[in-house]
Design an enzyme around this catalytic site. Sequence first.
Site, PDB file in Angstrom:
ATOM      1  N   CYS A  48       1.522  -0.868   0.026  1.00 37.32           N
ATOM      2  CA  CYS A  48       0.125  -0.147   0.425  1.00 37.32           C
ATOM      3  C   CYS A  48       0.469   0.998  -0.098  1.00 37.32           C
ATOM      4  CB  CYS A  48      -0.875   0.134   1.257  1.00 37.32           C
ATOM      5  SG  CYS A  48      -2.064   1.443   2.074  1.00 37.32           S
TER       6      CYS A  48
ATOM      7  N   SER B 215       0.823   3.186   2.711  1.00 38.98           N
ATOM      8  CA  SER B 215       0.998   4.582   3.528  1.00 38.98           C
ATOM      9  C   SER B 215       2.796   3.221   3.864  1.00 38.98           C
ATOM     10  CB  SER B 215       0.316   3.745   4.358  1.00 38.98           C
ATOM     11  OG  SER B 215      -0.908   4.553   4.011  1.00 38.98           O
TER      12      SER B 215
ATOM     13  N   HIS C  45       5.045   5.698   2.332  1.00 33.79           N
ATOM     14  CA  HIS C  45       5.188   6.536   4.013  1.00 33.79           C
ATOM     15  C   HIS C  45       6.964   6.008   4.632  1.00 33.79           C
ATOM     16  CE1 HIS C  45       3.085   9.331   1.961  1.00 33.79           C
ATOM     17  NE2 HIS C  45       1.735   8.826   2.430  1.00 33.79           N
TER      18      HIS C  45
ATOM     19  N   HIS D 223       0.957  -3.792   6.276  1.00 36.04           N
ATOM     20  CA  HIS D 223      -0.933  -3.674   7.140  1.00 36.04           C
ATOM     21  C   HIS D 223      -2.168  -4.931   6.238  1.00 36.04           C
ATOM     22  CE1 HIS D 223      -0.078  -0.402   4.938  1.00 36.04           C
ATOM     23  NE2 HIS D 223      -1.495  -0.393   4.813  1.00 36.04           N
TER      24      HIS D 223
ATOM     25  N   CYS E 109      -7.702  -3.099   4.075  1.00 37.92           N
ATOM     26  CA  CYS E 109      -7.361  -1.068   3.693  1.00 37.92           C
ATOM     27  C   CYS E 109      -7.057  -0.956   2.799  1.00 37.92           C
ATOM     28  CB  CYS E 109      -5.331  -1.298   3.738  1.00 37.92           C
ATOM     29  SG  CYS E 109      -5.191   0.616   3.530  1.00 37.92           S
TER      30      CYS E 109
END
Length: 362
Positions: A40, A42, A45, A62, A165
Site C-alpha cells: 500500500c 502507506s 510512506h 498492514h 485497507c
Amino acid sequence: MRATAAVLYGPHQDLVVEEVDLQGPRAHEVLVEVVGSGICGSDLHGIEGDLRQYGFPLVLGHEVSGVVAGVGPDVATVAEGDHVLVNLMPGCGYCAPCCVGNPYRCLQTKPGLMLDGTTRMSLRGRPIYQMASIGGFADRIVVGERSCVPIRPDAPLEQMCLVSCGVVTGWSAVFHAARVPPGATAAVVGCGGVGLNVVQCLSLAHASRIVAVDVSASKLELARQFGATDVVDASAGDPVAQLLELTGGRGVDASFEVISRAATIRQAFDATRPGGTVTVVGIAAADDELTLPANLGRTVLTAGWRQVLAWRDFPILVDLYMNGKLKVDQLVSRTRELADINAGFADLRHGRVARTVLLPHG
Ligand code: COD
Ligand code: ZN
Ligand code: ZN
C-alpha cells in the site's frame, strides 16, 4: 518458532527478507499464516521516513489476509482454520475513544507494539517493530485477537487482503466521512490503490459525475473501469482549470484527495464548489504545510482509516464482492513472492501498479 519477514532497518533502504524469531501467541493473541499481503502507499510512506511513530527495525505491511493457525489463551472470537482479514486499527476496546466507536484514537495503542508494549518478532534478541501491530510482510504473524476479523470461507483469500485497507479506506471516505448523496458530482485526485476504491464507491453511491484525476494514463484507464465518467490528466495542464471546465466553472460537490500532498489537497479544494466537501484521504508528511483561504466556504474532512470499524465493514465488503458489486480482482496488477518485495515497491514508486499482492506461501 521462525518466520520469514521483510525487515526495514532504516528510511530509504531496501527491505531485507530474512528469517526472524516469532514468539507464539499470548493471551488474546492469534497466529496467522499469511495468504495475501498487499503493498500500500502507506508502506511506501514508511520507507520514505514519513511514519515517524515507528522505531526500527520495522516490518511494514498492514493489508493482510490469512488463515488462523493457532490461538493463545482466552481467545473467543476466532478459531484455528478460520479465514481472517487483519484489522489495522483494532484499538484496545476499553478506553474512551474505543468505547465510542473510534479505535483510531485509542489511548492504549502503542505504535509498532502489541497492547502489552512488546513485539512478537525479534532478531537475535532485538525486538522488531510491527507496523500497525501487524507487520504483514511475512509468511506468518502473531496479532491481537481484535486484529482478526473472520470472513466467509468461500471468498478467495489471495485478493481479499485488499479489502482490509485499500477497499475499506475508499468505502469509509465516501460513506462514513463525506456521506455523498445520490446524484452528487465528485472528483478524485489520485487514483492509485486507494483512489480507485474511492471512485468505485462513488459509483456505488450513485454519484452522477465522477472525475478521476491522475498523472498516469494507465491509472486513468483503470479509473474508467472502476466507474469514472470523466478523466483529467494532471500532467497535461492545470487540473483545477480542467475540473472547473468540466463542471461549468462551478466545481464539484465532493472532492477527494488521495495522494497526501499539500499541493494536491489545494487542487481538490479549488475544484470544489462553495458549500461542497473536500475529503482528505491519507496522511501527509509532517513538514508539508497547506495554505487555504481563511474564508474556507467548504467543509474539509479527513478520512481514511479513521472512520473504519473493521468488524462492521469487512464482512459487508466481502459480501459485495461475492455478489459482483465490488471490483477487487481488477486492483491486483500483479502478484509476487515475498522475496521480490523490493521490486514490488519499485513498481508502486513508479506508478506502474494499482496494487501488488505478495503471496508468501506462493
Ligand atoms: N496529481 C495527480 N495524481 C498524482 C500526482 C499528482 N500530482 N502525483 C501522484 N499521483 C497519483 C499516482 O500516479 C498514483 O496513481 C496515486 O496518485 C497515488 O496512489 P498510490 O497507489 O501510490 O497510493 P495509495 O492509493 O495506496 O495510498 C494513498 C494514501 C493517500 C492512502 C496514502 O498515501 C496515505 O497517505 N496513507 C496513510 C494514511 C491512511 O489513511 N491510510 C489508509 C490506511 S493505510
Ligand atoms: Zn494501507
Ligand atoms: Zn482503546
